[in-house]
Design a protein around this motif. Structure first.
Motif, PDB file in Angstrom:
ATOM      1  N   LYS A 164      30.228  42.792  37.341  1.00 22.67           N
ATOM      2  CA  LYS A 164      31.233  42.896  36.202  1.00 22.67           C
ATOM      3  C   LYS A 164      32.246  41.353  36.150  1.00 22.67           C
ATOM      4  O   LYS A 164      32.130  41.101  34.980  1.00 22.67           O
ATOM      5  N   THR A 165      32.792  41.209  37.164  1.00 18.05           N
ATOM      6  CA  THR A 165      33.618  40.127  37.227  1.00 18.05           C
ATOM      7  C   THR A 165      32.952  38.881  36.867  1.00 18.05           C
ATOM      8  O   THR A 165      33.358  37.959  36.423  1.00 18.05           O
ATOM      9  N   LEU A 217      32.536  38.185  33.301  1.00 18.65           N
ATOM     10  CA  LEU A 217      33.753  37.577  32.681  1.00 18.65           C
ATOM     11  C   LEU A 217      33.719  36.212  33.075  1.00 18.65           C
ATOM     12  O   LEU A 217      34.239  35.241  32.300  1.00 18.65           O
ATOM     13  N   ASN A 218      33.704  35.938  34.354  1.00 17.35           N
ATOM     14  CA  ASN A 218      33.840  34.517  34.972  1.00 17.35           C
ATOM     15  C   ASN A 218      32.601  33.285  34.203  1.00 17.35           C
ATOM     16  O   ASN A 218      32.885  32.253  34.045  1.00 17.35           O
ATOM     17  N   GLN A 240      41.325  34.923  29.743  1.00 18.27           N
ATOM     18  CA  GLN A 240      41.105  36.087  30.764  1.00 18.27           C
ATOM     19  C   GLN A 240      42.306  36.330  31.671  1.00 18.27           C
ATOM     20  O   GLN A 240      42.859  35.606  32.044  1.00 18.27           O
ATOM     21  N   PRO A 285      42.734  37.709  35.105  1.00 19.21           N
ATOM     22  CA  PRO A 285      41.969  38.224  36.363  1.00 19.21           C
ATOM     23  C   PRO A 285      42.359  39.259  36.968  1.00 19.21           C
ATOM     24  O   PRO A 285      43.736  39.728  36.875  1.00 19.21           O
ATOM     25  N   GLU A 286      41.628  39.974  37.969  1.00 23.87           N
ATOM     26  CA  GLU A 286      41.976  41.176  38.742  1.00 23.87           C
ATOM     27  C   GLU A 286      43.102  40.232  39.885  1.00 23.87           C
ATOM     28  O   GLU A 286      42.707  39.112  40.179  1.00 23.87           O
ATOM     29  N   ASP A 301      40.279  42.102  33.350  1.00 25.25           N
ATOM     30  CA  ASP A 301      39.296  42.469  34.575  1.00 25.25           C
ATOM     31  C   ASP A 301      40.299  43.456  35.370  1.00 25.25           C
ATOM     32  O   ASP A 301      41.385  43.137  36.107  1.00 25.25           O
ATOM     33  N   GLU A 302      39.889  44.658  35.417  1.00 25.73           N
ATOM     34  CA  GLU A 302      40.457  45.827  36.254  1.00 25.73           C
ATOM     35  C   GLU A 302      41.881  45.777  35.970  1.00 25.73           C
ATOM     36  O   GLU A 302      42.748  45.669  36.872  1.00 25.73           O
ATOM     37  N   VAL A 322      36.793  45.184  31.699  1.00 22.31           N
ATOM     38  CA  VAL A 322      36.103  45.616  33.093  1.00 22.31           C
ATOM     39  C   VAL A 322      37.051  46.552  33.512  1.00 22.31           C
ATOM     40  O   VAL A 322      38.160  46.250  33.825  1.00 22.31           O
TER      41      VAL A 322
END
Length: 237
Positions: A43-44, A47-48, A83, A85-86, A162-163, A193
């Motif tokens: 998943k990550t 996105l990346n 984005q 990020p987590e 992301d999360e 995500v």
């Protein structure tokens, strides 16, 4: 609505390690799309890869009809993709205000930046109370708000989340997803995500499920919520 983002047959690798294999997905403009899967599903990495932090080995990525799979990451940001990020990656020794201002560091439209700054504080009143506070001293929920706010300062057309609920209490999770719903109603397109499949399916229109770097399932979120296999594997029913 037209597709704002389209991945077709995308594969990506970390060196010799195949991370994604033949992944295809679409995100309609103005929609919220969820990307689900277990830890390590890719998943990550997806996105990346969209943000051009991971090289594409095959396939194509279209954003607003333009191929971006060979763009550098800074051009992706300038093109309208932000984005979150987590991991609460705030600039810990800088103030909340400085973190937010950094989100707009490539923008030249000063008046619009000021307007967006006030809009972010309207979304997140707690940040307004802590503008001079060091970001590293904020709570986990406040840091998540700051990360989303910093991304919004880029004025993106597509937000990659992301999360956003990771490590937060149920009350804070509800607050964060309340903001996500408000952003969607205000017209922002979101690719989400999220480990919490129940809340992700509740706030999205369409969802994709990754397994081992490959697309395993997709469909309308309401339909996936009623799917027995999805309920057993991801919803705990």
């Amino acid at each position: 609505m037209p597709d704002l983002l389209e991945l077709t047959g995308v594969s990506a690798s970390y060196g010799r390690i195949q991370a994604l294999s033949n992944v295809s997905l679409r995100v309609q403009e103005g929609s919220v799309v969820a990307l689900l899967g277990s830890n390590g599903a890719g998943k990550t990495t997806t996105l990346n890869t969209i943000s051009r932090l991971v090289p594409v080995t095959s396939g194509s990525i279209l954003f607003d009809g333009k191929p971006i799979e060979n763009w550098p990451s800074h051009k992706v940001v300038e093109g309208g993709i932000a984005q979150v990020p987590e991991g609460r990656e705030v600039f810990r020794d800088m103030s909340v205000r400085e973190n937010l201002e950094l989100g707009a560091y490539r923008r030249k439209d000063t008046a619009a930046v000021r307007s967006d700054f006030e809009r972010v504080l309207d979304y997140f009143p707690k940040l307004k109370e802590r503008l001079q506070q060091r970001a590293g001293t904020l709570s986990g929920g406040e840091q998540q708000m700051l990360l989303i706010g910093r991304a919004l300062m880029m004025r993106p057309r597509l937000l990659l989340l992301d999360e956003p609920s990771l490590g937060l209490s149920p009350v804070l999770v509800q607050q964060i997803f309340g903001i996500i719903d408000r952003l969607h109603k205000d017209g922002l397109t979101i690719l989400l995500v999220e480990q919490n499949a129940a809340i992700a399916l509740a706030c999205s229109r369409y969802a994709y499920i990754l397994e081992n770097g490959e697309m395993a399932l997709q469909g309308l979120s309401d339909q996936l919520r009623r799917d027995d296999g999805v309920r057993r594997t991801y919803l705990g029913h």
